[in-house]
Design a protein around this motif. Structure first.
Motif, short mmCIF file in Angstrom:
data_model
loop_
_atom_site.label_atom_id
_atom_site.label_comp_id
_atom_site.label_asym_id
_atom_site.label_seq_id
_atom_site.Cartn_x
_atom_site.Cartn_y
_atom_site.Cartn_z
N GLN B 9 0.83 -1.20 0.00
CA GLN B 9 0.00 0.00 0.00
C GLN B 9 0.87 1.25 0.00
N PHE B 10 2.03 1.15 0.63
CA PHE B 10 2.91 2.31 0.73
C PHE B 10 4.34 1.84 0.63
N LEU B 11 5.15 2.60 -0.09
CA LEU B 11 6.55 2.24 -0.29
C LEU B 11 7.40 3.50 -0.25
N SER B 12 8.37 3.52 0.65
CA SER B 12 9.29 4.64 0.75
C SER B 12 10.71 4.12 0.57
N ILE B 13 11.38 4.57 -0.48
CA ILE B 13 12.71 4.04 -0.80
C ILE B 13 13.67 5.18 -1.13
N GLN B 14 14.95 4.83 -1.19
CA GLN B 14 15.97 5.80 -1.55
C GLN B 14 16.15 5.81 -3.08
N GLU B 15 16.56 6.95 -3.57
CA GLU B 15 16.85 7.08 -4.99
C GLU B 15 17.88 6.03 -5.41
N GLY B 16 17.61 5.39 -6.56
CA GLY B 16 18.53 4.38 -7.07
C GLY B 16 18.12 2.95 -6.75
N GLU B 17 17.21 2.79 -5.80
CA GLU B 17 16.76 1.44 -5.45
C GLU B 17 15.74 0.93 -6.47
N ASN B 18 15.57 -0.39 -6.46
CA ASN B 18 14.57 -1.02 -7.32
C ASN B 18 13.34 -1.37 -6.48
N LEU B 19 12.18 -1.49 -7.14
CA LEU B 19 10.97 -1.85 -6.41
C LEU B 19 10.01 -2.58 -7.34
N THR B 20 9.11 -3.34 -6.72
CA THR B 20 8.07 -4.04 -7.48
C THR B 20 6.73 -3.86 -6.78
N VAL B 21 5.71 -3.55 -7.55
CA VAL B 21 4.34 -3.43 -7.07
C VAL B 21 3.54 -4.57 -7.69
N TYR B 22 2.69 -5.19 -6.87
CA TYR B 22 1.95 -6.37 -7.33
C TYR B 22 0.45 -6.08 -7.35
N CYS B 23 -0.20 -6.76 -8.29
CA CYS B 23 -1.65 -6.62 -8.45
C CYS B 23 -2.19 -8.02 -8.69
N ASN B 24 -3.03 -8.52 -7.77
CA ASN B 24 -3.48 -9.90 -7.85
C ASN B 24 -5.00 -10.00 -7.76
N SER B 25 -5.54 -11.02 -8.41
CA SER B 25 -6.98 -11.25 -8.38
C SER B 25 -7.26 -12.73 -8.60
N SER B 26 -8.44 -13.13 -8.18
CA SER B 26 -8.90 -14.49 -8.48
C SER B 26 -9.70 -14.52 -9.78
N SER B 27 -9.91 -13.34 -10.36
CA SER B 27 -10.71 -13.24 -11.59
C SER B 27 -9.79 -13.07 -12.79
N VAL B 28 -10.30 -13.48 -13.93
CA VAL B 28 -9.59 -13.30 -15.19
C VAL B 28 -10.02 -11.97 -15.80
N PHE B 29 -9.06 -11.23 -16.33
CA PHE B 29 -9.34 -9.95 -16.96
C PHE B 29 -8.94 -9.99 -18.44
N SER B 30 -9.68 -9.25 -19.24
CA SER B 30 -9.32 -9.16 -20.65
C SER B 30 -8.04 -8.35 -20.82
N SER B 31 -7.80 -7.42 -19.92
CA SER B 31 -6.54 -6.67 -19.93
C SER B 31 -6.31 -6.08 -18.55
N LEU B 32 -5.05 -5.74 -18.30
CA LEU B 32 -4.68 -5.07 -17.06
C LEU B 32 -4.03 -3.75 -17.43
N GLN B 33 -4.41 -2.71 -16.75
CA GLN B 33 -3.87 -1.39 -17.03
C GLN B 33 -3.18 -0.84 -15.78
N TRP B 34 -2.13 -0.07 -15.99
CA TRP B 34 -1.45 0.61 -14.89
C TRP B 34 -1.54 2.11 -15.13
N TYR B 35 -1.94 2.83 -14.06
CA TYR B 35 -2.08 4.26 -14.11
C TYR B 35 -1.20 4.89 -13.03
#
Lengths: 111, 111
Positions: B9-35
């Motif tokens: 829900q919240f991520l605070s990191i230093q410049e230069g670090e890597n990060l990953t955000v996850y989005c999970n569901s039990s439903s099938v989607f025709s497409s996934l969008q990131w905004y």
């Protein structure tokens, strides 16, 4: 090009008063239209969506209603506002299977 | 009801670090969008993934759609302060009309 207009930008209303937020889209026809509500810094809760004139799908039981009197006009209404109706309301449009384009939002404060 | 669980829900990191955000569901989607959304404005589309297993890159951002089209991830390499913002995943229903959002990830990149 397509544009979406949402107004007003901010609104302060007393508890028990009616509400009408309007959203219009230009430059496209038969769009999918959406109303979302967003809490501060959080995701968007889908309130209503519409695939055509007079066709409204309600996603959550609530004090609000939506109407689509014209192809590119989407209205969010309430007969009597509650304190819990306060929030940031966003209108959006999309075509089938494509991205959504958002209005600038309406900050509603119920006092 | 199609639900999208987004983490963290919240991520605070230093410049230069890597990060990953996850989005999970039990439903099938025709497409996934990131905004990505700035305060007081509507979300703006970053990418759409459509095919199961699809990977898309946008400069330092890498987006992946799960093989079963139920989940997606956003990976940012060498994060910069300009990456700070609210990141939202959104799933488009199998009929291409209903667009539902995850709860969002607030990213803060410190210099």
């Amino acid at each position: 090009s397509q544009t979406i207009h949402q107004w007003p930008a901010t609104l302060v209303q007393p508890v028990g008063s009616p509400l009408s937020l309007e959203c219009t889209v230009e430059g496209t026809s038969n769009p999918n239209l959406y109303w979302y509500r967003q809490a501060a810094g959080r995701g968007l809760q889908l309130l209503f969506y519409s695939v055509g004139i007079g066709q409204i799908s309600s996603e959550v039981p609530q004090n609000l209603s939506a109407s689509r009197p014209q192809d590119r006009q989407f209205i969010l209404s309430s007969k009597k506002l509650l304190l819990s109706d306060s929030g940031f309301y966003l209108c959006a449009w999309s075509k089938m299977n494509t991205e959504a384009f958002f209005g600038q939002g309406t900050r509603l404060t119920v006092v | 009801t199609q639900l999208l669980e987004q983490s963290p829900q919240f991520l605070s990191i230093q410049e230069g670090e890597n990060l990953t955000v996850y989005c999970n569901s039990s439903s099938v989607f025709s497409s996934l969008q990131w905004y990505r959304q700035e305060p007081g404005e509507g979300p703006v589309l970053l990418v759409t993934v459509v095919t199961g297993g699809e990977v898309k890159k946008l400069k330092r951002l890498t987006f992946q759609f799960g093989d079963a089209r139920k989940d997606s991830s956003l990976h940012i390499t060498a994060a910069q302060p300009g990456d700070t913002g609210l990141y939202l995943c959104a799933g488009l229903g199998v009929y291409g009309n209903k667009l539902v959002f995850g709860a969002g990830t607030i990213l803060r990149v410190k210099s």
